[in-house]
Design a protein around this motif. Structure first.
Motif, PDB file in Angstrom:
ATOM      1  N   GLU A  82       0.837  -1.202   0.000  1.00 16.20           N
ATOM      2  CA  GLU A  82       0.000   0.000   0.000  1.00 16.20           C
ATOM      3  C   GLU A  82       0.872   1.252   0.000  1.00 16.20           C
ATOM      4  N   GLY A  83       0.544   2.193  -0.881  1.00 12.46           N
ATOM      5  CA  GLY A  83       1.287   3.441  -0.997  1.00 12.46           C
ATOM      6  C   GLY A  83       0.824   4.209  -2.222  1.00 12.46           C
ATOM      7  N   ASN A  84       1.186   5.472  -2.310  1.00  9.32           N
ATOM      8  CA  ASN A  84       0.777   6.274  -3.467  1.00  9.32           C
ATOM      9  C   ASN A  84       1.942   6.965  -4.165  1.00  9.32           C
ATOM     10  N   VAL A  85       3.173   6.549  -3.846  1.00 12.16           N
ATOM     11  CA  VAL A  85       4.357   7.102  -4.503  1.00 12.16           C
ATOM     12  C   VAL A  85       5.126   5.955  -5.148  1.00 12.16           C
ATOM     13  N   ALA A  86       5.459   6.128  -6.427  1.00 16.40           N
ATOM     14  CA  ALA A  86       6.168   5.073  -7.157  1.00 16.40           C
ATOM     15  C   ALA A  86       7.229   5.683  -8.065  1.00 16.40           C
TER      16      ALA A  86
END
Length: 225
Positions: A103-107
């Motif tokens: 889970e995360g929103n930075v890639a």
């Protein structure tokens, strides 16, 4: 010394001792072997014409067997726990250098360009939209996935902006909106991230350090690349 202690000594059972390290007998408690000696002595010395009622004896034997079984089970479980802990640590170290889906929103962009990830939907959605943004919030790409069922929905972005330009290597921010008609659907964004380091606290699960996301417990990993 009490008459009870004298009887025990005559049977070869020492309930008290000056030895620093306590034993079951030294602590004032009879162990299983002590009980068996007492039982044998009782059988030898009882009146054959008026034998002692064996109900309590059988109950005590069952209790000793139960305690012995629990002790052995605890030792076995401790050995299994130690083995699993060692395996967990070695497995955790194997994560370094690999990529994980969490889970995360930075890639960060792939070598070939773009990013891949997934969305976890808590319910069916009539519309799911993904906004790929730069680190400063500039919208680079809008992706409309249309109706989607509850569960995990994968997505893949080729790294091109809406204008067709190369968006670079990132980092990119992924913003997802999902709705069932006019009602919002709860969702979580999953992104792929490289494992930079692993830390193993004295207690608890190992923790992974992921660039752009931070530290996450190993239990939060959905998939390993």
């Amino acid at each position: 010394m009490s008459s009870f202690d004298t009887t025990l000594n005559n049977l070869g059972i020492n309930r008290t001792t000056s030895t620093p390290t306590p034993s079951p007998s030294a602590s004032g408690q009879l162990g299983q072997s002590d009980f068996l000696k007492l039982m044998t002595a009782q059988l030898k010395n009882q009146d054959p014409f008026a034998p002692v009622d064996n109900t309590q004896m059988v109950a005590q034997m069952a209790q000793f067997s139960s305690v012995a079984g629990i002790s052995e089970m605890n030792s076995t479980l401790k050995a299994i726990s130690d083995k699993l802990a060692g395996t967990s640590q070695s497995d955790a170290l194997a994560y370094v250098g690999r990529t994980v889906l969490t889970e995360g929103n930075v890639a960060f962009g792939r070598t070939a360009g773009g990013i891949a990830g997934a969305i976890e939907l808590d319910g069916d959605a009539t519309q799911v939209n993904i906004s790929i943004q730069s680190a400063d919030g500039q919208v680079l790409k809008n992706m409309q996935l249309g109706p989607q069922s509850k569960g995990t929905v994968e997505f893949d972005w080729d790294g091109k902006t809406d204008a067709g330009a190369d968006a670079g290597n990132g980092p990119f921010k992924v913003v997802v909106t999902a709705a069932q008609n006019n009602s919002a659907v709860t969702s979580r964004t999953l992104v792929w991230a490289p494992v930079a380091a692993v830390s193993m606290p004295a207690s608890g699960t190992p923790v992974l350090t992921l660039p752009g996301i931070g530290q996450v417990p190993i239990t939060a990993v959905r998939q390993i690349g």
